[in-house]
Design a protein around this motif. Sequence first.
Motif, short mmCIF file in Angstrom:
data_model
loop_
_atom_site.label_atom_id
_atom_site.label_comp_id
_atom_site.label_asym_id
_atom_site.label_seq_id
_atom_site.Cartn_x
_atom_site.Cartn_y
_atom_site.Cartn_z
N SER A 391 0.83 -1.22 0.00
CA SER A 391 0.00 0.00 0.00
C SER A 391 0.86 1.26 0.00
N LEU A 392 1.97 1.25 0.73
CA LEU A 392 2.84 2.43 0.78
C LEU A 392 3.45 2.74 -0.58
N THR A 393 3.91 1.72 -1.27
CA THR A 393 4.54 1.95 -2.57
C THR A 393 3.52 2.32 -3.64
N ARG A 394 2.23 2.12 -3.34
CA ARG A 394 1.18 2.50 -4.28
C ARG A 394 0.53 3.84 -3.92
N GLY A 395 1.07 4.52 -2.91
CA GLY A 395 0.61 5.87 -2.63
C GLY A 395 -0.07 6.12 -1.31
N THR A 396 -0.34 5.09 -0.53
CA THR A 396 -0.92 5.31 0.80
C THR A 396 0.05 6.13 1.65
N SER A 397 -0.46 7.05 2.44
CA SER A 397 0.42 7.86 3.28
C SER A 397 1.13 6.97 4.30
N LEU A 398 2.33 7.36 4.64
CA LEU A 398 3.12 6.56 5.57
C LEU A 398 2.43 6.41 6.92
N ASN A 399 1.86 7.49 7.42
CA ASN A 399 1.18 7.43 8.71
C ASN A 399 0.00 6.45 8.68
N ASP A 400 -0.81 6.54 7.64
CA ASP A 400 -1.98 5.66 7.54
C ASP A 400 -1.55 4.20 7.39
N GLY A 401 -0.59 3.95 6.51
CA GLY A 401 -0.14 2.58 6.27
C GLY A 401 0.50 1.96 7.49
N ALA A 402 1.36 2.71 8.17
CA ALA A 402 2.04 2.20 9.36
C ALA A 402 1.07 1.99 10.51
N ASP A 403 0.11 2.91 10.67
CA ASP A 403 -0.87 2.79 11.75
C ASP A 403 -1.76 1.56 11.55
N THR A 404 -2.20 1.33 10.31
CA THR A 404 -3.03 0.16 10.02
C THR A 404 -2.27 -1.13 10.30
N ALA A 405 -1.02 -1.17 9.86
CA ALA A 405 -0.20 -2.37 10.08
C ALA A 405 0.06 -2.58 11.57
N THR A 406 0.31 -1.50 12.29
CA THR A 406 0.59 -1.59 13.72
C THR A 406 -0.61 -2.18 14.47
N LYS A 407 -1.79 -1.71 14.15
CA LYS A 407 -2.99 -2.23 14.81
C LYS A 407 -3.14 -3.73 14.57
N LYS A 408 -2.93 -4.15 13.34
CA LYS A 408 -3.07 -5.56 13.00
C LYS A 408 -1.98 -6.40 13.66
N ILE A 409 -0.76 -5.91 13.66
CA ILE A 409 0.35 -6.66 14.27
C ILE A 409 0.11 -6.84 15.76
N ASP A 410 -0.28 -5.78 16.44
CA ASP A 410 -0.50 -5.87 17.88
C ASP A 410 -1.63 -6.84 18.23
N GLU A 411 -2.65 -6.90 17.36
CA GLU A 411 -3.73 -7.88 17.57
C GLU A 411 -3.20 -9.30 17.43
N LEU A 412 -2.37 -9.52 16.43
CA LEU A 412 -1.86 -10.86 16.16
C LEU A 412 -0.87 -11.33 17.21
N THR A 413 -0.04 -10.43 17.71
CA THR A 413 1.01 -10.84 18.65
C THR A 413 0.54 -10.82 20.10
N GLY A 414 -0.60 -10.17 20.35
CA GLY A 414 -1.05 -10.04 21.73
C GLY A 414 -0.23 -9.04 22.49
N CYS A 415 0.23 -8.03 21.81
CA CYS A 415 1.08 -7.00 22.42
C CYS A 415 0.43 -6.45 23.70
N SER A 416 1.21 -6.38 24.77
CA SER A 416 0.66 -6.00 26.07
C SER A 416 0.92 -4.54 26.41
N ALA A 417 1.60 -3.82 25.50
CA ALA A 417 1.92 -2.43 25.81
C ALA A 417 0.67 -1.56 25.80
N LYS A 418 0.62 -0.59 26.66
CA LYS A 418 -0.52 0.33 26.73
C LYS A 418 -0.38 1.42 25.67
#
Length: 418
Positions: A391-418
């Motif tokens: 998505s980033l290389t196709r024009g999605t803004s860095l903030n939007d792309g990174a934030d979306t990925a971060t949310k998904k990663i934290d769900e998958l890993t069970g990240c415990s950080a607040k």
Amino acid sequence: MHFKKQLAAVAVVAAVGLVATGCSGGGTSSSGPVELTVWTGFTGGDAPGYEQIVKDFNASQKHITVTMSAEPWDTIQQKLPSAWMTGQGPDIAAPSSDPNVIAQYVKTKSVLPITLTGDGDAKINSSEFAPALVDEFTYDKKLYAVPANFATLSLYYNKKLFTAAGVTPPKTVAELQDAAKKLTKNGTYGLVLADNNTIQMWPVLQWLSGGDIVDQKNCSVLSTSAGRDSLQPWVDLVSKDKISPVGLTGAEADALFSAGKAAMEINGPWAAPGYKKAGIDLGIVTVPVDVDGKPVTLGSTAPLAISAKTKHPQEAQQFLAYWTGKTAQKKFSLSTGFPSLRTDLTDDPELKADPVVSVFSSQAPTSRLYLPQVPNATQVDSDAYVPMIGSLTRGTSLNDGADTATKKIDELTGCSAK
């Protein structure tokens, strides 16, 4: 060809035949040797090296006969879980090119804990493996797989294109980025970057630029300043400077380099034979040092594990002892260009003298595995990281792309950080 999607067919059998094959490869007659079956996805330029290990093992003794079949990785990943759960399929398999997949087989109790470890040729010398490889396959203090191989990524370059452009092999991140722009001209790409169906190279780019994917708590760091800063220059190079086409698979990136349409590619030792066969005036150097002047690259391995329901657990472990043994691994390195998975071969004179092996081996001490033992690592890659890069290389803004990925990663890993 890329490790995750090697395309040359070797010893391919029908997928339906994979499931129909009974565990232990047909059993043993009263007068014959124990028969073991092995499934792997090694179908690329390095395939003859694995086949030679099997041939040499079979010739070394008369008590065990091993038959190995090769299939595309996705076929194995679709068929093996249910086959092993029901006591079907092979005695031994490389379940995936992703080492993290072993965690899933441990959860379903489908893999045999390996106990034939220790010193000597008759045992699995796990103490001589690169420590990261042992850690990757150890769960609850039990070893559930051995490394089928070990590879690092290096920088391949086309000497002819470099000479024509007056460019020398880059040694730093800044030099790599500058070279990629200078070499992008006249229909030629400076640095082809695959982002799907491939060995991961984008994490290497992030590491070189001071970023990462997750922290020690398995929480995403893509949205941090360091994460964004490590992504932005590479995204710009692709989307604005056009150093690489967008959305390449590993096979497509390889094809461009093999056709002389790309000046550089980050790839593993399995790619060298194909590039040479294509007539490329090939150069191979270490990946440039990172922003702090330190070397880093991706270390890659595939697991080799034993079915928990094999009828021949001892013999299967004996085969793994041979596969990972000093003699077989030295011969494999010399024939494929792979660095050895064994630390006691690091200073072997013949391996150090080989021009391909030496480059890949020199990076082994500072290489990093991708998402090692991160919970749901396979899904983190396929469902979050790969879509983000696309998505980033196709024009999605860095903030939007990174934030979306971060949310998904934290769900998958069970990240415990607040």
